[in-house]
Write a protein that holds these residues in place. Structure first.
Motif, PDB file in Angstrom:
ATOM      1  N   HIS A 118       0.834  -1.204   0.000  1.00  9.12           N
ATOM      2  CA  HIS A 118       0.000   0.000   0.000  1.00  9.12           C
ATOM      3  C   HIS A 118       0.868   1.253   0.000  1.00  9.12           C
ATOM      4  O   HIS A 118       0.579   2.219  -0.714  1.00  9.12           O
ATOM      5  CB  HIS A 118      -0.912   0.005   1.218  1.00  9.12           C
ATOM      6  CG  HIS A 118      -1.730   1.253   1.361  1.00  9.12           C
ATOM      7  ND1 HIS A 118      -2.656   1.660   0.431  1.00  9.12           N
ATOM      8  CD2 HIS A 118      -1.742   2.206   2.335  1.00  9.12           C
ATOM      9  CE1 HIS A 118      -3.205   2.810   0.816  1.00  9.12           C
ATOM     10  NE2 HIS A 118      -2.666   3.157   1.965  1.00  9.12           N
ATOM     11  N   GLU A 125       2.281   1.723  -3.543  1.00  9.20           N
ATOM     12  CA  GLU A 125       1.243   2.161  -4.474  1.00  9.20           C
ATOM     13  C   GLU A 125       0.826   3.602  -4.194  1.00  9.20           C
ATOM     14  O   GLU A 125       0.585   4.381  -5.127  1.00  9.20           O
ATOM     15  CB  GLU A 125       0.039   1.223  -4.377  1.00  9.20           C
ATOM     16  CG  GLU A 125       0.328  -0.181  -4.903  1.00  9.20           C
ATOM     17  CD  GLU A 125      -0.817  -1.134  -4.654  1.00  9.20           C
ATOM     18  OE1 GLU A 125      -1.785  -0.732  -3.950  1.00  9.20           O
ATOM     19  OE2 GLU A 125      -0.754  -2.275  -5.143  1.00  9.20           O
ATOM     20  N   PHE A 126       0.726   3.957  -2.900  1.00 11.05           N
ATOM     21  CA  PHE A 126       0.338   5.324  -2.556  1.00 11.05           C
ATOM     22  C   PHE A 126       1.405   6.313  -3.022  1.00 11.05           C
ATOM     23  O   PHE A 126       1.082   7.372  -3.579  1.00 11.05           O
ATOM     24  CB  PHE A 126       0.128   5.452  -1.048  1.00 11.05           C
ATOM     25  CG  PHE A 126      -0.284   6.830  -0.612  1.00 11.05           C
ATOM     26  CD1 PHE A 126      -1.585   7.257  -0.747  1.00 11.05           C
ATOM     27  CD2 PHE A 126       0.660   7.706  -0.074  1.00 11.05           C
ATOM     28  CE1 PHE A 126      -1.961   8.539  -0.363  1.00 11.05           C
ATOM     29  CE2 PHE A 126       0.292   8.978   0.319  1.00 11.05           C
ATOM     30  CZ  PHE A 126      -1.022   9.400   0.178  1.00 11.05           C
ATOM     31  N   PHE A 152       1.089   6.773  -6.739  1.00  8.72           N
ATOM     32  CA  PHE A 152      -0.115   7.550  -7.027  1.00  8.72           C
ATOM     33  C   PHE A 152       0.153   9.038  -6.810  1.00  8.72           C
ATOM     34  O   PHE A 152      -0.205   9.879  -7.652  1.00  8.72           O
ATOM     35  CB  PHE A 152      -1.246   7.071  -6.125  1.00  8.72           C
ATOM     36  CG  PHE A 152      -2.506   7.897  -6.184  1.00  8.72           C
ATOM     37  CD1 PHE A 152      -3.395   7.770  -7.242  1.00  8.72           C
ATOM     38  CD2 PHE A 152      -2.805   8.796  -5.172  1.00  8.72           C
ATOM     39  CE1 PHE A 152      -4.559   8.530  -7.300  1.00  8.72           C
ATOM     40  CE2 PHE A 152      -3.960   9.564  -5.219  1.00  8.72           C
ATOM     41  CZ  PHE A 152      -4.842   9.433  -6.286  1.00  8.72           C
ATOM     42  N   PRO A 181       4.421   8.145   2.163  1.00  6.72           N
ATOM     43  CA  PRO A 181       3.977   6.763   2.362  1.00  6.72           C
ATOM     44  C   PRO A 181       4.176   6.243   3.781  1.00  6.72           C
ATOM     45  O   PRO A 181       3.492   5.301   4.185  1.00  6.72           O
ATOM     46  CB  PRO A 181       4.836   5.977   1.374  1.00  6.72           C
ATOM     47  CG  PRO A 181       6.059   6.810   1.186  1.00  6.72           C
ATOM     48  CD  PRO A 181       5.589   8.230   1.280  1.00  6.72           C
ATOM     49  N   PRO A 188      -6.459   5.072  -4.015  1.00  2.34           N
ATOM     50  CA  PRO A 188      -6.085   4.528  -2.713  1.00  2.34           C
ATOM     51  C   PRO A 188      -7.245   4.658  -1.727  1.00  2.34           C
ATOM     52  O   PRO A 188      -7.971   5.657  -1.728  1.00  2.34           O
ATOM     53  CB  PRO A 188      -4.904   5.406  -2.289  1.00  2.34           C
ATOM     54  CG  PRO A 188      -4.368   5.975  -3.554  1.00  2.34           C
ATOM     55  CD  PRO A 188      -5.552   6.141  -4.454  1.00  2.34           C
ATOM     56  N   ASP A 189      -7.440   3.634  -0.901  1.00  6.48           N
ATOM     57  CA  ASP A 189      -8.527   3.682   0.076  1.00  6.48           C
ATOM     58  C   ASP A 189      -8.329   4.812   1.072  1.00  6.48           C
ATOM     59  O   ASP A 189      -9.239   5.576   1.366  1.00  6.48           O
ATOM     60  CB  ASP A 189      -8.619   2.345   0.822  1.00  6.48           C
ATOM     61  CG  ASP A 189      -9.086   1.224  -0.085  1.00  6.48           C
ATOM     62  OD1 ASP A 189      -9.792   1.514  -1.054  1.00  6.48           O
ATOM     63  OD2 ASP A 189      -8.722   0.067   0.174  1.00  6.48           O
ATOM     64  N   ALA A 247      -5.005   7.573   2.730  1.00  4.26           N
ATOM     65  CA  ALA A 247      -3.604   7.952   2.834  1.00  4.26           C
ATOM     66  C   ALA A 247      -3.030   7.381   4.125  1.00  4.26           C
ATOM     67  O   ALA A 247      -3.743   7.301   5.142  1.00  4.26           O
ATOM     68  CB  ALA A 247      -3.473   9.470   2.835  1.00  4.26           C
TER      69      ALA A 247
END
Length: 280
Positions: free
Chosen positions: A12, A15-16, A19, A127, A179-180, A182
């Motif tokens: 995550h 990926e964050f 993004f 992140p 992203p769900d 931060a």
């Protein structure tokens, strides 16, 4: 004891970070004139909290287009500005004598190299917030200030909250692929923000709520958010045209409550400013 990072959490974070980097790269030429002008309303407070003045060695992380660092140079500070996005580094380089491409965490500086460190609305984009604070504490001299800001709750920060309300009232679904949450989300209250700084090794921590008003034409603010934010704009850009029209209709209705006689809207803005001291 810190909770071990799981494989899912690590993925995550990766990926964050991607993004965020790709989103800000696309907005490097459009951020400053719109959304950047609003965030600049807090710059004076951040520099004052850091004790910036002649001869002070300041590190700014997440410098964006360089507004805050440029203001610090104007106060006589010796400034090193960093950003993780090459396109932002290029933009900031138009204003500043020294801009370094650097990730947070992962700053390429020796320990105790700066009298103070400042991050304006950057901790909510990294992140790993705990590791980021630890890195800032590392590069700041013992007793030096680390000053960070994040946005306050959307119920107070109406300049951004109105977009989330408009999306909800229009019945728009969240676009796939966003992203769900931060990684900073659990720290976005005064108490949790203070705890984050303490966990990152800072002492004498204080968190202040700060509010100001951003006056802007509603059409211009709509464009500013779509071209100067990453997550907020993605909630709208990922919709089909009829849904975008519904969101815009709700936005116009919601912003009308702050209408001024000159055609602008006086948007309430709210942020948290956290200050801590490095122990070296």
């Amino acid at each position: 004891m810190a909770r071990p990072e799981t494989v899912d959490e690590g993925q995550h974070m990766v990926e964050f970070a991607e993004f965020e980097r790709s989103g800000w790269a696309r907005r490097s030429r459009t951020y400053d004139d719109g959304f950047g002008a609003m965030t600049a309303g807090l710059h004076g407070r951040l520099l004052a909290e850091a004790g910036v003045g002649p001869g002070v060695r300041l590190l700014e992380v997440g410098c964006g287009t360089g507004r805050l660092a440029s203001a610090a140079v104007g106060l006589g500070a010796e400034v090193v500005a960093t950003d993780a996005v090459p396109e932002m580094v290029a933009e900031a380089g138009r204003l500043l004598p020294e801009v370094v491409r650097a990730e947070l965490p992962g700053l390429p500086f020796e320990a105790n190299g700066f009298d103070c460190s400042v991050g304006a609305f950057v901790i909510n984009h990294v992140p790993d917030p705990v590791a980021a604070v630890r890195d800032l504490a590392r590069v700041t001299v013992p007793g030096g200030a680390v000053v960070l800001s994040c946005w306050d709750a959307l119920t107070a920060n109406r300049a951004q909250g109105v977009f989330f309300d408009a999306v909800a009232e229009a019945g728009a679904a969240r676009p796939a692929g966003l992203p769900d949450n931060a990684p900073f989300t659990p720290y976005a209250t005064p108490e949790a923000f203070a705890g984050l700084l303490r966990t990152g090794g800072l002492t004498g921590v204080e968190v202040h709520r700060v509010g100001w008003t951003h006056r802007v034409a509603p059409d211009r603010w709509w464009r500013a958010v779509l071209t100067g934010t990453v997550l907020t704009s993605s909630l709208i850009e990922g919709q089909d045209e009829p849904t975008v029209r519904r969101i815009r209709e709700r936005y116009d209705a919601l912003t009308a409550r702050w209408a001024e006689s000159d055609g602008t809207v006086a948007m309430p803005v709210a942020a948290l400013v956290a200050v801590g001291r490095s122990t070296g």
